[in-house]
Design a protein around this motif. Structure first.
Motif, PDB file in Angstrom:
ATOM      1  N   THR A 281       3.936  -1.192  -0.558  1.00 42.34           N
ATOM      2  CA  THR A 281       3.011  -1.469  -1.629  1.00 42.34           C
ATOM      3  C   THR A 281       3.669  -1.192  -2.992  1.00 42.34           C
ATOM      4  O   THR A 281       4.425  -0.241  -3.135  1.00 42.34           O
ATOM      5  CB  THR A 281       1.702  -0.666  -1.428  1.00 42.34           C
TER       6      THR A 281
ATOM      7  N   LYS B  97       5.885  -7.863  -4.558  1.00 42.28           N
ATOM      8  CA  LYS B  97       5.706  -9.105  -3.798  1.00 42.28           C
ATOM      9  C   LYS B  97       4.913 -10.149  -4.577  1.00 42.28           C
ATOM     10  O   LYS B  97       5.328 -11.290  -4.679  1.00 42.28           O
ATOM     11  CB  LYS B  97       4.978  -8.821  -2.472  1.00 42.28           C
TER      12      LYS B  97
ATOM     13  N   THR C 161       4.391 -10.391  -7.745  1.00 41.87           N
ATOM     14  CA  THR C 161       5.126 -10.849  -8.926  1.00 41.87           C
ATOM     15  C   THR C 161       6.157 -11.895  -8.522  1.00 41.87           C
ATOM     16  O   THR C 161       6.304 -12.931  -9.175  1.00 41.87           O
ATOM     17  CB  THR C 161       5.830  -9.639  -9.603  1.00 41.87           C
TER      18      THR C 161
ATOM     19  N   PHE D 153      -1.613  -1.931  -3.371  1.00 36.70           N
ATOM     20  CA  PHE D 153      -2.349  -2.875  -2.533  1.00 36.70           C
ATOM     21  C   PHE D 153      -3.056  -3.962  -3.314  1.00 36.70           C
ATOM     22  O   PHE D 153      -4.185  -4.302  -3.009  1.00 36.70           O
ATOM     23  CB  PHE D 153      -3.418  -2.162  -1.698  1.00 36.70           C
ATOM     24  N   ALA D 154      -2.432  -4.491  -4.340  1.00 31.95           N
ATOM     25  CA  ALA D 154      -3.099  -5.567  -5.077  1.00 31.95           C
ATOM     26  C   ALA D 154      -3.283  -6.807  -4.199  1.00 31.95           C
ATOM     27  O   ALA D 154      -4.030  -7.702  -4.527  1.00 31.95           O
ATOM     28  CB  ALA D 154      -2.341  -5.912  -6.340  1.00 31.95           C
TER      29      ALA D 154
HETATM   30  P1  GTP Z   1       0.800  -4.591  -3.424  1.00 28.41           P
HETATM   31  O1  GTP Z   1      -0.130  -5.712  -3.577  1.00 28.41           O
HETATM   32  O2  GTP Z   1       0.221  -3.276  -3.777  1.00 28.41           O
HETATM   33  O3  GTP Z   1       1.430  -4.562  -2.095  1.00 28.41           O
HETATM   34  O4  GTP Z   1       1.969  -4.735  -4.524  1.00 28.41           O
HETATM   35  P2  GTP Z   1       3.074  -5.847  -4.717  1.00 28.41           P
HETATM   36  O5  GTP Z   1       4.249  -5.578  -3.849  1.00 28.41           O
HETATM   37  O6  GTP Z   1       2.487  -7.220  -4.627  1.00 28.41           O
HETATM   38  O7  GTP Z   1       3.545  -5.544  -6.217  1.00 28.41           O
HETATM   39  P3  GTP Z   1       3.203  -6.283  -7.588  1.00 28.41           P
HETATM   40  O8  GTP Z   1       3.824  -7.637  -7.626  1.00 28.41           O
HETATM   41  O9  GTP Z   1       1.756  -6.157  -7.864  1.00 28.41           O
HETATM   42  O10 GTP Z   1       4.067  -5.384  -8.585  1.00 28.41           O
HETATM   43  C1  GTP Z   1       3.860  -3.992  -8.750  1.00 28.41           C
HETATM   44  C2  GTP Z   1       4.329  -3.561 -10.117  1.00 28.41           C
HETATM   45  O11 GTP Z   1       5.756  -3.671 -10.235  1.00 28.41           O
HETATM   46  C3  GTP Z   1       3.758  -4.388 -11.267  1.00 28.41           C
HETATM   47  O12 GTP Z   1       3.480  -3.523 -12.330  1.00 28.41           O
HETATM   48  C4  GTP Z   1       4.887  -5.330 -11.623  1.00 28.41           C
HETATM   49  O13 GTP Z   1       4.847  -5.739 -12.963  1.00 28.41           O
HETATM   50  C5  GTP Z   1       6.093  -4.448 -11.350  1.00 28.41           C
HETATM   51  N1  GTP Z   1       7.286  -5.279 -11.033  1.00 28.41           N
HETATM   52  C6  GTP Z   1       7.374  -6.220 -10.080  1.00 28.41           C
HETATM   53  N2  GTP Z   1       8.609  -6.781 -10.083  1.00 28.41           N
HETATM   54  C7  GTP Z   1       9.320  -6.174 -11.059  1.00 28.41           C
HETATM   55  C8  GTP Z   1      10.669  -6.317 -11.561  1.00 28.41           C
HETATM   56  O14 GTP Z   1      11.464  -7.126 -11.118  1.00 28.41           O
HETATM   57  N3  GTP Z   1      11.029  -5.491 -12.582  1.00 28.41           N
HETATM   58  C9  GTP Z   1      10.163  -4.584 -13.130  1.00 28.41           C
HETATM   59  N4  GTP Z   1      10.622  -3.850 -14.120  1.00 28.41           N
HETATM   60  N5  GTP Z   1       8.895  -4.431 -12.687  1.00 28.41           N
HETATM   61  C10 GTP Z   1       8.472  -5.202 -11.666  1.00 28.41           C
END
Ligand code: GTP
Length: 421
Positions: free
Chosen positions: A205, A209, A211, A228-229
């Motif tokens: 989490t 992913k 993004t 967990f978005a």
């Molecule tokens: P869950 O839905 O909780 O599983 O999360 P996820 O894996 O989908 O992560 P998400 O894409 O919501 O990103 C989580 C956080 O990390 C956000 O604040 C994003 O902006 C940040 N983030 C994602 N990719 C990058 C990156 O390449 N660089 C930076 N600096 N931040 C990132």
């Protein structure tokens, strides 16, 4: 104004706790905040011997009761799996609602579920959990009412009624779920006629992913700094540089300690992962516990009978490299590239082109491009190619049709034997 319930978070630590306690606690606070709780205090609690009555020792329970009264906290989050008895006794002693790790994760799943199937699965898991607890769970309704009413379970008769109502609802939900699952299976079947390979994103989490999914597809899936978005797989069609089409699927964030029965409950939601031709394991390489997180993901994949270390089906993707100092960035990039993976920044866009190329390469290890020139009257051969491969390009001439098609190894032999002799 949105009424945020106040919470105390405790993280029981015993001699078997192998994770760094600071990160474990920070993660528990993050989970609590992800369901919009206002955390007024958080700390570790050493557990030498598990108390049969309250899990944690009587002395600590007393302190917590005093703290709850003083801060007027409404919820106590205990970052471990509690038995129903532990939970009930803790609630009585501290006079506030107690939520354990499973309850917390269910709350988060509930708030994040997007598809109908996901919502039904969460509701079912929540009810099953509630039924085993006798006490009524902390429902969204109660939260909307704005606190209060957490303490003390309902009377015996009320409990009986509640139980019967839960059983009725469970039966109804199961029926609905079976119906939704059936419809989904039909959709999947109709998609199988056009066999695009599925590329699934998995990861701990907050690894990034959603993004990455957004960057690759331009889709507006919510990405936020909340754990967990994402709950349900979200799928979009994507064209790779070679012209090959794939279906990209975003999935639920994995987490350490995810109880196995929860994984079972969400198995259907994770079908796209099970069926994926290529699994991208997205990792936040800047996180201090990146290794522990990666291991937790491999474990969850293992529960789904997928070998997470299998480099043919799984591709490791290092994310957030924009946050690394440049020397380290080079090192991580080489390390992942050497293992047929990629290093990227989903936010900044670095490495995305290489990632797409790598996906193409990995998929082409299974499927290969072929060009055939077919006589125009050979409609059967053409139809066969559409059915069994992916037609990338087609040119209709007067007497012939020229097609460029992607075919799996075994299909090439079948086609040539059947139509080219
Ligand atoms: P869950 O839905 O909780 O599983 O999360 P996820 O894996 O989908 O992560 P998400 O894409 O919501 O990103 C989580 C956080 O990390 C956000 O604040 C994003 O902006 C940040 N983030 C994602 N990719 C990058 C990156 O390449 N660089 C930076 N600096 N931040 C990132």
């Amino acid at each position: 104004m949105v009424n945020r319930n106040t919470a105390i978070v405790i993280c029981p630590i015993d001699k078997d706790t192998f994770r760094d306690p600071d990160y474990k606690l920070a993660e528990a606070v993050g989970l609590a905040e992800a369901i919009n709780l206002n955390v007024v205090s958080s700390r570790f609690v050493k557990v030498g011997r598990i108390s049969p009555a309250t899990f944690i020792s009587a002395g600590v329970v007393e302190q917590l009761a005093a703290e709850a009264a003083e801060t007027q906290a409404e919820v106590l989050i205990v970052d471990t799996q509690l038995s129903p008895v532990h939970q009930r006794n803790l609630e009585r002693a501290c006079k506030i609602k107690v939520i354990d790790r499973v309850g917390l994760i269910l709350e988060i799943f509930g708030a994040r579920a997007r598809t109908r199937e996901g919502k039904l699965q969460v509701e079912l898991a929540q009810l099953t959990y509630q039924r085993s607890r006798l006490v009524r769970a902390w429902t969204h309704l109660e939260r909307q009412r704005g606190g209060g009413g957490f303490t003390g379970g309902p009377g015996e008769t009320q409990k009986e009624l509640d139980r019967r109502r839960i059983d009725d609802t469970v039966t109804r939900l199961k029926r609905q779920l079976a119906e939704v699952t059936r419809t989904r299976a039909l959709h999947r079947k109709s998609r199988a006629v056009k066999p695009y390979p599925i590329v699934a994103l998995v990861g701990y989490t907050n690894a990034g992913k959603s993004t990455l999914f957004n960057r690759l597809t331009g889709a507006a899936v919510m990405a936020q700094d909340l754990l967990f978005a994402t709950l349900d797989p979200t799928m979009r069609q994507l064209k790779l540089p070679s012209g090959r089409q794939v279906i990209l699927s975003d999935t639920v964030g994995f987490i350490d300690d995810l109880p196995t029965h929860l994984i079972a409950a969400f198995r259907a939601t994770l079908e796209e992962v099970l069926e994926a031709d290529l699994i991208l394991h997205v990792q936040d390489v800047t996180h201090e516990e990146a290794d522990v997180q990666a291991e937790a993901v491999v474990d969850v994949l293992g529960d789904l009978d997928i070998d997470g270390e299998d480099n043919v089906r799984v591709m490791n993707v290092a994310n957030k490299i924009d946050l690394l100092p440049s020397g380290e960035r080079g090192k991580v990039t080489r390390e992942f590239a050497d293992n047929a993976g990629a290093a990227i920044s989903a936010v900044g866009g670095q490495g995305i082109a290489q990632l797409l190329k790598q996906i193409d390469t990995r998929l082409s290890e299974r499927d290969t491009f072929h060009e055939y020139t077919l006589p125009i009257e050979n409609g059967e051969a053409l139809a066969w190619l559409y059915r069994n491969g992916e037609v990338i390009a087609r040119r209709d001439n007067k007497k012939t049709i020229k097609v460029r098609v992607l075919l799996a190894e075994d299909k090439v032999g079948m086609f040539e034997k059947k139509f080219l002799n």
